[in-house]
Write a protein that holds these residues in place. Structure first.
Motif: not given
Length: 318
Positions: A34-60
């Motif tokens: 699964d995608p992980g990290g606290k904010g990532v999980n918040v975005s995933r839960a918001l999306t599952a509940a039908g809310h619009r969300t954007s995830a800002v994060l560093p990736l490498g």
């Protein structure tokens, strides 16, 4: 729209098995990534509940690319800063009896330029939401800070968010939490251990938790949403409420606190109704495998009990 900021995201690999035997070959009955990290999980839960969300994060690295792909497959907007280091991979081992063993990697170190780029991306995400007519209602800053980011980094985000008209939720601990309080985040979400660390004394009862939360408010937090594990949650603001939710059996508590914060923000982020949503989301999340986020079908808000009559003498388990 709700924007989440996860400075130290991860890929989360979860293995389920009967009983973990150290030093032996253990065979999993199920596993998931699964995608992980606290904010990532918040975005995933918001999306599952039908809310619009954007995830800002560093990736490498390859792990960062896979994380972005997994998020986009779930319908989450991704705003990423490309960094030189590889995104970390965490491992959880969930036993049938409910025991959970976690191995969290340290994660990459961000350079000064990468840190500045991440802060700029947060500002851009807030402006982009306004430009599309989808106002950013909340920015949720979640998780530990990676190496290279000073403890004051979250305080800078709080000040930036407020200057742009958004409210800020902060779910972190230690020096990063304490440094951000003077910037007056709209809600902070510590657990029992983080509360105790922040005030420098044990939290053994509901009353101890209330006193610690009020101390965080004196330091600048407008609201404190405190998770007490199996003993429920507290919301301490101008008024205070305590709530509990029944759980038939715990399957995995990975991301349960993040699901709670998503429920709270999705329900407006203030008052007893938002606390009910937080408890319903958290109770549903612990009954799902790995870090699967609950959908509305998993929620049972009618089973949640919230009261303003705080049971101050009630001892906390563990």
């Amino acid at each position: 729209m709700i924007v989440t900021i996860t400075p130290n995201p991860s890929l989360d690999r979860t293995y389920e098995l009967g009983t973990l035997v150290p030093g032996e070959v253990n065979r999993a009955s199920h596993d998931r990534l699964d995608p992980g990290g606290k904010g990532v999980n918040v975005s995933r839960a918001l999306t599952a509940a039908g809310h619009r969300t954007s995830a800002v994060l560093p990736l490498g690295g390859a792990s960062g690319q896979l994380l972005a792909d997994l998020l986009r497959r779930q319908g989450i907007d991704v705003a990423a800063v490309t960094i030189a280091g590889d995104t970390r991979i965490n491992v959880s081992i969930a036993e049938d009896g409910g025991a959970l063993t976690k191995i969290n990697a340290v994660g990459p170190e961000l350079s000064a330029a990468e840190s500045a780029a991440l802060l700029a991306l947060v500002r851009d995400a807030q402006k982009t939401g306004q430009g599309t007519g989808s106002d950013v209602r909340w920015l949720a800053c979640c998780g530990s800070l990676p190496r290279g980011l000073a403890p004051e980094w979250y305080a800078d985000v709080v000040a930036q968010a407020h200057s742009g008209g958004a409210r800020i939720a902060l779910d972190t601990s230690g020096p990063a939490l304490l440094a951000a309080l003077s910037a007056r985040p709209d809600v902070v979400k510590p657990n029992r251990e983080e509360l105790a660390e922040a005030v420098g004394r044990p939290v053994r009862t509901v009353g101890d938790a209330v006193d610690a939360a009020r101390e965080l408010r004196e330091l600048g937090a407008r609201q404190v949403l405190a998770s007490l594990g199996a003993d429920g949650m507290l919301l301490v603001a101008e008024d205070s409420w305590y709530g509990t939710a029944p759980v038939a059996a715990v399957r995995s508590d990975v991301g349960a606190g993040d699901a709670s914060l998503a429920g709270f923000l999705g329900a407006g982020g203030t008052g007893p109704e938002a606390l009910v949503a937080a408890l319903a989301h958290g109770a549903a999340a612990v009954q799902l495998p790995g870090s699967v986020m609950p959908t509305p079908a998993h929620l049972d808000p009618a089973a949640v009990v919230v009261t303003a009559d705080l049971p101050l003498d009630r001892p906390l388990r563990g």
